[in-house]
Design an enzyme around this catalytic site. Structure first.
Site, PDB file in Angstrom:
ATOM      1  N   LYS A  33      56.038  47.989  52.513  1.00 17.97           N
ATOM      2  CA  LYS A  33      57.301  47.151  52.369  1.00 17.97           C
ATOM      3  C   LYS A  33      57.991  47.135  50.916  1.00 17.97           C
ATOM      4  O   LYS A  33      59.076  46.720  50.945  1.00 17.97           O
ATOM      5  CB  LYS A  33      56.814  45.685  52.709  1.00 17.97           C
ATOM      6  CG  LYS A  33      55.877  44.975  51.829  1.00 17.97           C
ATOM      7  CD  LYS A  33      55.544  43.491  52.351  1.00 17.97           C
ATOM      8  CE  LYS A  33      54.729  42.642  51.615  1.00 17.97           C
ATOM      9  NZ  LYS A  33      54.440  41.365  52.037  1.00 17.97           N
ATOM     10  N   GLU A 112      27.119  44.594  38.907  1.00 16.24           N
ATOM     11  CA  GLU A 112      27.815  43.322  38.997  1.00 16.24           C
ATOM     12  C   GLU A 112      27.199  41.946  39.667  1.00 16.24           C
ATOM     13  O   GLU A 112      26.069  42.432  40.209  1.00 16.24           O
ATOM     14  CB  GLU A 112      29.080  43.631  39.818  1.00 16.24           C
ATOM     15  CG  GLU A 112      29.948  44.681  38.937  1.00 16.24           C
ATOM     16  CD  GLU A 112      31.479  45.084  39.672  1.00 16.24           C
ATOM     17  OE1 GLU A 112      31.463  44.560  40.726  1.00 16.24           O
ATOM     18  OE2 GLU A 112      31.818  45.987  39.208  1.00 16.24           O
ATOM     19  N   ASP A 205      50.692  40.152  56.387  1.00 14.33           N
ATOM     20  CA  ASP A 205      51.673  40.476  57.120  1.00 14.33           C
ATOM     21  C   ASP A 205      50.730  41.330  58.257  1.00 14.33           C
ATOM     22  O   ASP A 205      51.203  41.101  59.490  1.00 14.33           O
ATOM     23  CB  ASP A 205      52.651  41.626  56.512  1.00 14.33           C
ATOM     24  CG  ASP A 205      53.441  41.270  55.430  1.00 14.33           C
ATOM     25  OD1 ASP A 205      53.388  39.977  55.324  1.00 14.33           O
ATOM     26  OD2 ASP A 205      54.095  41.877  54.577  1.00 14.33           O
ATOM     27  N   HIS A 226      37.963  34.772  42.828  1.00 13.92           N
ATOM     28  CA  HIS A 226      37.229  35.376  42.117  1.00 13.92           C
ATOM     29  C   HIS A 226      37.125  34.370  40.857  1.00 13.92           C
ATOM     30  O   HIS A 226      38.138  33.502  40.620  1.00 13.92           O
ATOM     31  CB  HIS A 226      37.804  36.637  41.510  1.00 13.92           C
ATOM     32  CG  HIS A 226      37.349  37.788  40.552  1.00 13.92           C
ATOM     33  ND1 HIS A 226      36.841  37.442  39.277  1.00 13.92           N
ATOM     34  CD2 HIS A 226      36.737  38.943  40.994  1.00 13.92           C
ATOM     35  CE1 HIS A 226      36.109  38.280  38.843  1.00 13.92           C
ATOM     36  NE2 HIS A 226      36.248  39.328  39.641  1.00 13.92           N
ATOM     37  N   ARG A 272      29.982  34.977  43.940  1.00 16.52           N
ATOM     38  CA  ARG A 272      31.112  34.691  43.341  1.00 16.52           C
ATOM     39  C   ARG A 272      31.498  33.377  43.732  1.00 16.52           C
ATOM     40  O   ARG A 272      32.043  32.608  43.104  1.00 16.52           O
ATOM     41  CB  ARG A 272      32.346  35.736  43.950  1.00 16.52           C
ATOM     42  CG  ARG A 272      32.390  36.972  43.217  1.00 16.52           C
ATOM     43  CD  ARG A 272      33.212  37.961  43.788  1.00 16.52           C
ATOM     44  NE  ARG A 272      33.317  39.298  42.842  1.00 16.52           N
ATOM     45  CZ  ARG A 272      34.282  40.133  43.123  1.00 16.52           C
ATOM     46  NH1 ARG A 272      34.842  40.181  44.325  1.00 16.52           N
ATOM     47  NH2 ARG A 272      34.065  41.522  42.255  1.00 16.52           N
ATOM     48  N   HIS A 329      41.136  36.160  45.759  1.00 19.02           N
ATOM     49  CA  HIS A 329      40.883  37.347  45.528  1.00 19.02           C
ATOM     50  C   HIS A 329      40.548  38.353  46.600  1.00 19.02           C
ATOM     51  O   HIS A 329      41.496  39.439  46.660  1.00 19.02           O
ATOM     52  CB  HIS A 329      39.417  37.583  44.489  1.00 19.02           C
ATOM     53  CG  HIS A 329      39.127  38.765  44.075  1.00 19.02           C
ATOM     54  ND1 HIS A 329      40.132  39.581  43.500  1.00 19.02           N
ATOM     55  CD2 HIS A 329      38.145  39.322  44.256  1.00 19.02           C
ATOM     56  CE1 HIS A 329      39.516  40.719  43.147  1.00 19.02           C
ATOM     57  NE2 HIS A 329      38.273  40.837  43.500  1.00 19.02           N
ATOM     58  N   ARG A 364      32.246  38.408  50.041  1.00 22.33           N
ATOM     59  CA  ARG A 364      31.708  40.022  49.933  1.00 22.33           C
ATOM     60  C   ARG A 364      31.074  40.200  48.704  1.00 22.33           C
ATOM     61  O   ARG A 364      31.228  39.694  47.800  1.00 22.33           O
ATOM     62  CB  ARG A 364      33.292  40.585  49.743  1.00 22.33           C
ATOM     63  CG  ARG A 364      33.213  42.074  49.488  1.00 22.33           C
ATOM     64  CD  ARG A 364      34.608  42.565  49.216  1.00 22.33           C
ATOM     65  NE  ARG A 364      35.333  42.359  48.203  1.00 22.33           N
ATOM     66  CZ  ARG A 364      35.395  42.645  46.962  1.00 22.33           C
ATOM     67  NH1 ARG A 364      34.543  43.467  46.313  1.00 22.33           N
ATOM     68  NH2 ARG A 364      36.337  41.933  46.042  1.00 22.33           N
ATOM     69  N   LEU A 370      36.172  48.629  47.825  1.00 22.63           N
ATOM     70  CA  LEU A 370      36.672  50.009  47.922  1.00 22.63           C
ATOM     71  C   LEU A 370      35.860  50.999  48.751  1.00 22.63           C
ATOM     72  O   LEU A 370      36.303  52.000  49.257  1.00 22.63           O
ATOM     73  CB  LEU A 370      36.698  50.676  46.401  1.00 22.63           C
ATOM     74  CG  LEU A 370      37.563  49.806  45.306  1.00 22.63           C
ATOM     75  CD1 LEU A 370      37.442  50.535  43.953  1.00 22.63           C
ATOM     76  CD2 LEU A 370      39.116  49.991  45.931  1.00 22.63           C
TER      77      LEU A 370
END
Length: 512
Positions: A33, A112, A205, A226, A272, A329, A364, A370
């Site tokens: 878009k 992490e 969307d 986050h 998180r 996030h 998550r 990713l």
């Protein structure tokens, strides 16, 4: 043999991975878009989580993912992600993706929050997403069709199948694309919140489009905030990667008091949602929160992008303190799919953050996003390669009727989503949000073309519908679990264990 026509809506990592595996077998078009650089993927500072270190095991990655997701995840989906993730990441490295390595050429593995092992692969320090997108854009250059500036409006469905997608360009002109397969890769809806790490274009969307077409949407109440966005007055905020805490940064207030002690056994590397709520509690008390980076050696080298962001905002890193606050996030819920990316509507698919494979559960695990994009785009590509080219009719465009519709200001919506459907939720606020949303006409059916709406009006229709679905889901789940925290129901309820809240548009209304 006739080549398939495949249209992918969205230009993030999942879209590019899918296109990279299909262009030799099909005519692939990517629609986006705004510009192709407008995605969350390109902003990803964190890396790719993969259990490929000799010191790691896929079973440990599975358990870490399940624990972070409060076991709301589907275990088969998690095992699929982790096991196949090992292979796709190894293939990516063999293809020449330039991951960070030490002087001996060995991969550098970061750690992490909520990971039990160092298994995060980075590129460019804190620019993994940018490196990935550039890698795939170069790979696809001249091999697929890229169309920018077209907002997806609605799916075209006939006889229960998806036959195409309708878009509107920046001059308010409609376009219709017929295809054998339509793939939604539009991302989540984090930009519906006032403070967010998301690109401004990521407003749900694909969820709105799929829902109006009759697709099932699930787990929309689980919105991950986050913990460490850069605390500035900017409209969209820069993210301070969790990898900074993985390298030894700690959260402190203006008096240098560590705030995560006694909150969670993992302290600054807690999941998180826990860290975000702890910071928000301190901010509510009037405290300022900082990341103390003084223990990190060579910060500027390890985190070049964060270093540049701090310089741009006149933050003196010599002091060793970065001001932070939580922001929207990642969205765990979305368009429900199987593990091949198929929705309940034939020939309509979803991959990446717009999809809900139930791999992330209620929260998550860091750097699994990713990986998710790569793994499930690969799975869908392998499935589509086995499908025959279908015959389909060209779709005629309807002339819409003139009809004015009352619509709110987008900034109003973002502020209300943050206030009432944000980190801390309560029945009173959720009810207020629904009452406010009910003041506006929200088109649920798959017929936005029946109205003479501008591109801006269509966009706000997507916003309103997603906000409505998220608020309803958050109100219906009367417990606190992972990224969904109800102040009035602070404990996890046994009756909700592993139950997802789903919505699907049926002819006479909404089925819950």
């Amino acid at each position: 043999m006739q080549r398939q026509k495949i249209v992918i809506v969205g230009s993030g990592l999942a879209a590019y991975v899918l296109a990279s595996k299909l262009w030799q077998h099909a005519d692939v078009t990517i629609l986006t878009k705004n510009a192709i650089q407008n995605s969350n993927s390109i902003r990803a500072q964190g890396g790719i989580a993969a259990a490929i270190s000799v010191k790691d095991q896929w079973q440990l990655h599975v358990e870490d993912t399940l624990k972070a997701g409060l076991f709301h995840n589907h275990r088969v989906a998690v095992e699929t992600l982790v096991k196949e993730g090992q292979q796709v990441v190894k293939r990516l490295l063999r293809k020449g993706f330039l991951a960070d390595r030490n002087q001996q050429g060995e991969l550098l593995f970061g750690r992490e929050g909520a990971h039990s092992q160092r298994r995060i692969i980075h590129a460019g320090g804190d620019q993994t997403g940018k490196y990935l997108i550039n890698f795939y854009q170069k790979l696809l250059q001249g091999r697929i069709t890229m169309i920018e500036g077209q907002l997806a409006v609605d799916c075209v469905t006939k006889a229960g199948e998806c036959k195409g997608i309708i878009t509107i360009d920046q001059q308010n002109q409609y376009h219709t694309y017929s295809a054998d397969h339509i793939v939604l890769a539009t991302g989540g809806f984090g930009a519906l919140y006032d403070t967010t790490s998301n690109d401004p274009s990521i407003t749900g969307d694909g969820i709105a489009i799929a829902y109006r077409a009759g697709a099932i949407v699930s787990d929309l109440e689980f919105v991950q905030f986050h913990p460490t966005m850069l605390a500035t007055q900017a409209r969209y905020n820069d993210l301070i990667s969790e990898a900074v805490r993985g390298e030894g940064a700690i959260l402190v207030d203006q008096d240098q008091r560590e705030i995560m002690i006694d909150i969670h056994p993992l302290e600054n590397l807690a999941p998180r949602d826990i860290v975000a709520r702890a910071i928000m509690t301190e901010i509510t008390k009037g405290n300022q929160i900082f990341l103390d980076i003084r223990k990190i050696k060579n910060f500027q080298t390890k985190f070049p992008f964060i270093n540049s962001v701090c310089e741009k905002n006149n933050i003196d890193l010599q002091q060793g303190l970065i001001p932070v606050k939580p922001g929207a996030h990642f969205t765990m819920g979305g368009v429900e799919t199987d593990l091949l990316g198929r929705t309940n509507i034939p020939r309509l698919y979803a991959i990446g953050e717009v999809a809900c494979t139930h791999v992330h559960g209620a929260n998550r695990l860091a750097s699994n996003s990713l990986l998710e994009g790569i793994v499930f785009a690969t799975r869908l590509a392998e499935y589509l390669q086995m499908q025959p080219s279908l015959s389909f009719d060209n779709i005629s465009e309807n002339q819409p009727k003139q009809l004015s519709r009352q619509q709110p200001d987008f900034e109003q919506l973002r502020k209300r989503m943050t206030a009432y459907v944000g980190i801390n939720r309560h029945e009173t606020g959720l009810k207020k949000m629904l009452e406010w949303l009910n003041e506006f006409t929200i088109i649920h059916e798959n017929d936005l073309l029946s109205y003479a709406l501008s591109r801006e009006q269509i966009q706000i229709q997507h916003h309103l519908l997603v906000a409505l679905l998220v608020t309803k889901a958050a109100r219906k789940r009367t417990e606190s679990k992972g990224a969904h925290y109800r102040v009035d129901y602070p404990n996890q309820s046994e009756q909700w264990k592993n139950k997802s809240i789903t919505f699907q548009l049926i002819k006479q209304g909404v089925k819950v």
